[in-house]
Design a protein around this motif. Structure first.
Motif, PDB file in Angstrom:
ATOM      1  N   GLN A  73     -42.275  93.729  19.964  1.00 44.34           N
ATOM      2  CA  GLN A  73     -43.346  94.014  20.909  1.00 44.34           C
ATOM      3  C   GLN A  73     -44.044  92.746  21.362  1.00 44.34           C
ATOM      4  OE1 GLN A  73     -45.794  97.064  19.047  1.00 44.34           O
ATOM      5  NE2 GLN A  73     -45.467  98.345  20.834  1.00 44.34           N
ATOM      6  N   TYR A 105     -39.472  90.866  29.220  1.00 38.42           N
ATOM      7  CA  TYR A 105     -39.472  91.923  30.229  1.00 38.42           C
ATOM      8  C   TYR A 105     -38.899  91.394  31.527  1.00 38.42           C
ATOM      9  CZ  TYR A 105     -41.188  95.404  33.492  1.00 38.42           C
ATOM     10  OH  TYR A 105     -41.260  96.351  34.467  1.00 38.42           O
ATOM     11  N   VAL A 120     -37.223 102.701  25.427  1.00 38.02           N
ATOM     12  CA  VAL A 120     -37.469 101.553  24.552  1.00 38.02           C
ATOM     13  C   VAL A 120     -38.385 100.557  25.251  1.00 38.02           C
ATOM     14  CG1 VAL A 120     -36.364  99.569  23.488  1.00 38.02           C
ATOM     15  CG2 VAL A 120     -35.375 101.803  23.212  1.00 38.02           C
ATOM     16  N   ASN A 121     -38.158 100.366  26.537  1.00 37.33           N
ATOM     17  CA  ASN A 121     -38.998  99.446  27.301  1.00 37.33           C
ATOM     18  C   ASN A 121     -40.451  99.891  27.300  1.00 37.33           C
ATOM     19  OD1 ASN A 121     -39.421  97.320  29.466  1.00 37.33           O
ATOM     20  ND2 ASN A 121     -40.039  99.148  30.549  1.00 37.33           N
ATOM     21  N   VAL A 181     -47.064  91.357  28.064  1.00 32.50           N
ATOM     22  CA  VAL A 181     -47.491  90.845  29.363  1.00 32.50           C
ATOM     23  C   VAL A 181     -48.110  91.978  30.158  1.00 32.50           C
ATOM     24  CG1 VAL A 181     -45.998  88.878  29.762  1.00 32.50           C
ATOM     25  CG2 VAL A 181     -45.106  91.156  30.069  1.00 32.50           C
ATOM     26  N   ASP A 182     -49.009  91.598  31.059  1.00 34.10           N
ATOM     27  CA  ASP A 182     -49.591  92.573  31.971  1.00 34.10           C
ATOM     28  C   ASP A 182     -48.915  92.466  33.326  1.00 34.10           C
ATOM     29  OD1 ASP A 182     -52.905  92.044  30.633  1.00 34.10           O
ATOM     30  OD2 ASP A 182     -51.290  93.397  30.030  1.00 34.10           O
ATOM     31  N   THR A 183     -49.211  93.462  34.168  1.00 33.42           N
ATOM     32  CA  THR A 183     -48.562  93.506  35.473  1.00 33.42           C
ATOM     33  C   THR A 183     -48.854  92.251  36.275  1.00 33.42           C
ATOM     34  OG1 THR A 183     -48.941  95.874  35.432  1.00 33.42           O
ATOM     35  CG2 THR A 183     -48.241  94.925  37.504  1.00 33.42           C
ATOM     36  N   TRP A 200     -35.287  92.742  33.207  1.00 31.99           N
ATOM     37  CA  TRP A 200     -35.284  93.642  34.355  1.00 31.99           C
ATOM     38  C   TRP A 200     -34.933  92.935  35.647  1.00 31.99           C
ATOM     39  CZ3 TRP A 200     -34.411  98.378  33.601  1.00 31.99           C
ATOM     40  CH2 TRP A 200     -34.847  98.995  32.433  1.00 31.99           C
ATOM     41  N   LYS A 206     -41.951 101.800  25.185  1.00 30.68           N
ATOM     42  CA  LYS A 206     -42.546 101.688  23.857  1.00 30.68           C
ATOM     43  C   LYS A 206     -42.851 100.246  23.512  1.00 30.68           C
ATOM     44  CE  LYS A 206     -41.673 104.364  20.352  1.00 30.68           C
ATOM     45  NZ  LYS A 206     -42.812 105.270  20.382  1.00 30.68           N
ATOM     46  N   LEU A 207     -41.984  99.319  23.953  1.00 33.03           N
ATOM     47  CA  LEU A 207     -42.238  97.916  23.678  1.00 33.03           C
ATOM     48  C   LEU A 207     -43.458  97.420  24.418  1.00 33.03           C
ATOM     49  CD1 LEU A 207     -38.664  96.406  23.678  1.00 33.03           C
ATOM     50  CD2 LEU A 207     -40.251  96.408  21.796  1.00 33.03           C
ATOM     51  N   LEU A 208     -43.720  98.002  25.606  1.00 36.01           N
ATOM     52  CA  LEU A 208     -44.882  97.582  26.363  1.00 36.01           C
ATOM     53  C   LEU A 208     -46.168  98.143  25.773  1.00 36.01           C
ATOM     54  CD1 LEU A 208     -43.691  97.864  30.032  1.00 36.01           C
ATOM     55  CD2 LEU A 208     -44.407  95.814  28.875  1.00 36.01           C
ATOM     56  N   GLY A 209     -46.056  98.997  24.777  1.00 36.70           N
ATOM     57  CA  GLY A 209     -47.251  99.505  24.137  1.00 36.70           C
ATOM     58  C   GLY A 209     -47.600 100.920  24.513  1.00 36.70           C
ATOM     59  N   PHE A 235     -43.015  91.531  24.702  1.00 37.39           N
ATOM     60  CA  PHE A 235     -43.315  92.322  25.880  1.00 37.39           C
ATOM     61  C   PHE A 235     -44.827  92.390  26.089  1.00 37.39           C
ATOM     62  CE2 PHE A 235     -39.401  94.370  27.332  1.00 37.39           C
ATOM     63  CZ  PHE A 235     -38.541  93.893  26.368  1.00 37.39           C
ATOM     64  N   ASN A 262     -53.162  98.440  32.301  1.00 37.88           N
ATOM     65  CA  ASN A 262     -52.773  97.255  33.050  1.00 37.88           C
ATOM     66  C   ASN A 262     -51.271  97.007  33.012  1.00 37.88           C
ATOM     67  OD1 ASN A 262     -52.998  96.917  30.361  1.00 37.88           O
ATOM     68  ND2 ASN A 262     -53.862  94.876  30.416  1.00 37.88           N
ATOM     69  N   ARG A 263     -50.495  97.978  32.522  1.00 36.93           N
ATOM     70  CA  ARG A 263     -49.053  97.785  32.485  1.00 36.93           C
ATOM     71  C   ARG A 263     -48.321  98.958  33.090  1.00 36.93           C
ATOM     72  NH1 ARG A 263     -48.242  95.187  26.481  1.00 36.93           N
ATOM     73  NH2 ARG A 263     -49.785  93.563  26.807  1.00 36.93           N
ATOM     74  N   PHE A 305     -40.557  96.811  14.448  1.00 36.98           N
ATOM     75  CA  PHE A 305     -40.673  97.017  15.882  1.00 36.98           C
ATOM     76  C   PHE A 305     -41.729  96.089  16.478  1.00 36.98           C
ATOM     77  CE2 PHE A 305     -39.506  99.368  19.446  1.00 36.98           C
ATOM     78  CZ  PHE A 305     -40.611  99.663  20.203  1.00 36.98           C
ATOM     79  N   LEU A 343     -45.397  98.022  35.268  1.00 37.12           N
ATOM     80  CA  LEU A 343     -44.273  97.482  34.518  1.00 37.12           C
ATOM     81  C   LEU A 343     -43.445  98.590  33.881  1.00 37.12           C
ATOM     82  CD1 LEU A 343     -45.769  94.422  32.618  1.00 37.12           C
ATOM     83  CD2 LEU A 343     -44.614  94.491  34.799  1.00 37.12           C
ATOM     84  N   ALA A 344     -44.106  99.693  33.503  1.00 37.27           N
ATOM     85  CA  ALA A 344     -43.366 100.779  32.868  1.00 37.27           C
ATOM     86  C   ALA A 344     -42.709 101.689  33.898  1.00 37.27           C
ATOM     87  CB  ALA A 344     -44.300 101.603  31.985  1.00 37.27           C
TER      88      ALA A 344
END
Lengths: 315, 193
Positions: A83, A121, B93-94, A88-90, A125, B96-99, A86, B167-168, A79, B171-172
């Motif tokens: 990861q 990401y 899944v998204n 990246v930060d906002t 999206w 979880k992938l973002l952490g 993905f 900081n995400r 996994f 995005l989530a």
């Protein structure tokens, strides 16, 4: 002694060195006159927090650039491997979107915003939002055109979503694949200074599609001229982002090949946008007409003649 | 998660029916969604019965009545079902992938339970559609759907936001917004044949 210094100088795996100490060894893939300041030789910097973060972040990516030109450290069945796409930060996603909306001549989208941290990401999206934006605003515009007609029965046109999704996701993945393969093939013949990884190309294509989202929303306006102007503007913006990104990658090549590549990229993009616009304007009618054609040809005569005039748009 | 309807407890005595306990747990979570505040009841004792009930109800109400309508109509039962579950899985899944540090089923549970306001909106819309059609009819439905959409977003954000890295968060949360927006659109554009 110089020899010992040289040895220490090259032990990247064991010794933690800041990029300021070994400026030239880190840049392999991408070079240019406007490199970020940390890659230039100079006194080591003990600077503020932001620059330190950037130094540290790029230090990791510089190290791994040396290894394989890629960032993957885990095997592909774990996994953690996915990861890394993905990571990246906002604010980074917003910056990349902003970069795709404002193409500045001379600034390379990949070098400026992606900086060897391509993400999946954004492309995923943005494509999803685009699919729903096209389907919903197509539905709305159809409704607004027929508003007031007594005989019109509103239908949500659900099939649009699946077809739009197929086309857009296929474009966002297959065209970068083809382009990457082509660039790798040309790279084997002509040594290019700039080369992009597959994910960076997917990233550029994904973010360049962002400008079509507000365009699709504005397509609700039922004037044909307005729609064409919107398509031209969107095509101009995203086409120039793509052209300016890929021009450095092909300009070392034969002049004709380079020009042909850029023209092909822009042409495919034009095909997508104009195709979307046409399907948007005429979809419901064309679909039902095709369906009835199929029915009649297979022997089931429903007695429904194709509607006269394919596209009904107010001028 | 699921227990037998009747089970014999120790030493031959029959224990009180666990079905009622499960139903009460589901009802309690419904209340948590309707009055969202930061609590982790939904996360701690997750279950998927509530989302299943809500999803089936919504899909039943949204399906078009005629199977082969000559024009492209609304979604079928299976399509709504697939959209809801596939969308929820994609969002999970998204995140979880973002952490995010939320488990797969906890996230599915929250997303499923937060469809409750939209199911209520669907019920209200169907009742409103029994009346005479027209612009006022549409305005009422639009208002109800918008309010319930905002409610769903607020409820799911209250439960999900804490599990994301700071900081995400945006995005989530954005895919959740898109998910409920699509469901609201399907509810709003529902027209009886």
């Amino acid at each position: 002694m110089a020899a010992v210094d040289d040895l220490q100088f090259e032990e990247f795996g064991n010794v933690t060195t800041t990029p300021a100490e070994n400026p030239d060894a880190t840049t392999i893939n991408i070079e240019g006159p406007d490199e970020s300041p940390m890659h230039q030789p100079g006194p080591p910097r003990g600077s503020g927090g932001e620059e330190d973060d950037e130094l540290l972040g790029n230090e990791d990516s510089d190290k791994t650039e040396l290894l394989a030109g890629q960032k993957k450290s885990s095997p592909f069945w774990t996994f953690e491997y996915y990861q890394t796409f993905f990571d990246v930060d906002t604010y980074q996603v917003f910056d990349r979107i902003k970069g795709s909306l404002l193409p500045i001549p001379g600034k390379n989208f990949v070098r400026l915003y992606i900086r060897s941290n391509p993400d999946l990401y954004g492309p995923f999206w943005i494509c999803a939002t685009l699919v729903f934006a096209i389907a919903i605003s197509g539905n709305l515009s159809n409704f607004l055109i027929h508003l007031g007609e007594r005989t019109y029965h509103y239908v949500p046109e659900f099939r649009k979503v699946s077809i739009a999704a197929t086309i857009i996701y296929a474009y966002a993945w297959l065209v970068p694949l083809a382009l990457w393969g082509f660039l790798v093939w040309r790279n084997s013949k002509v040594m290019n200074i700039v080369s992009y990884s597959f994910l960076e190309i997917v990233c550029v294509y994904g973010y360049s599609l962002f400008v079509y989202i507000p365009t699709a929303v504005l397509w609700i306006i039922p004037q044909k001229a307005v729609r064409w102007i919107l398509v031209m503007i969107a095509l101009g913006i995203s086409g120039s982002v793509l052209a300016m990104t890929f021009w450095p990658a092909v300009r070392e090549d034969n002049r004709r090949v380079a020009l042909a590549t850029i023209v092909a990229i822009v042409l495919l993009h034009t095909l997508l946008s104009v195709g979307c616009l046409f399907s948007f304007m005429c979809f419901g009618v064309c679909l039902s007409w095709t369906w009835h054609l199929l029915q009649e040809s297979s022997g089931r005569a429903d007695g429904m003649a194709p509607p006269s005039g394919i596209c009904k748009v107010s001028h | 998660m699921a227990k037998a309807v009747e089970s014999s407890g120790e030493l031959g005595t029959t224990s009180p029916r666990p079905l009622m306990r499960d139903l009460k747990a589901v009802g309690k979570k419904f209340m948590h969604v309707l009055y969202p505040r930061k609590s982790n009841t939904l996360l701690r004792d997750w279950d998927l019965w509530g989302p299943l009930i809500l999803c089936v109800t919504l899909a039943l109400m949204l399906q078009r009545s005629s199977v082969d309508s000559e024009q492209d109509g609304g979604p079928q039962f299976a399509e709504v079902f697939v959209i809801i579950w596939f969308g929820a899985v994609t969002i999970t899944v998204n995140s979880k992938l973002l952490g995010g540090n939320i488990s797969f089923f906890q996230s599915l549970c929250v997303l499923g339970y937060c469809i409750l306001p939209l199911t209520v909106a669907m019920l209200v819309c169907r009742l409103v559609l029994l009346a005479e059609q027209g612009p006022i009819n549409f305005m009422v439905r639009l208002f109800v759907v918008i309010v319930m959409f905002a409610w769903s977003i607020v409820a799911s954000t209250a439960f999900l936001a804490d599990s994301q890295p700071p900081n995400r968060k945006a995005l989530a949360i954005y895919p959740v917004f898109l998910f409920y927006f699509v469901i609201s659109w399907m509810i709003l554009t529902f027209t009886p044949q």
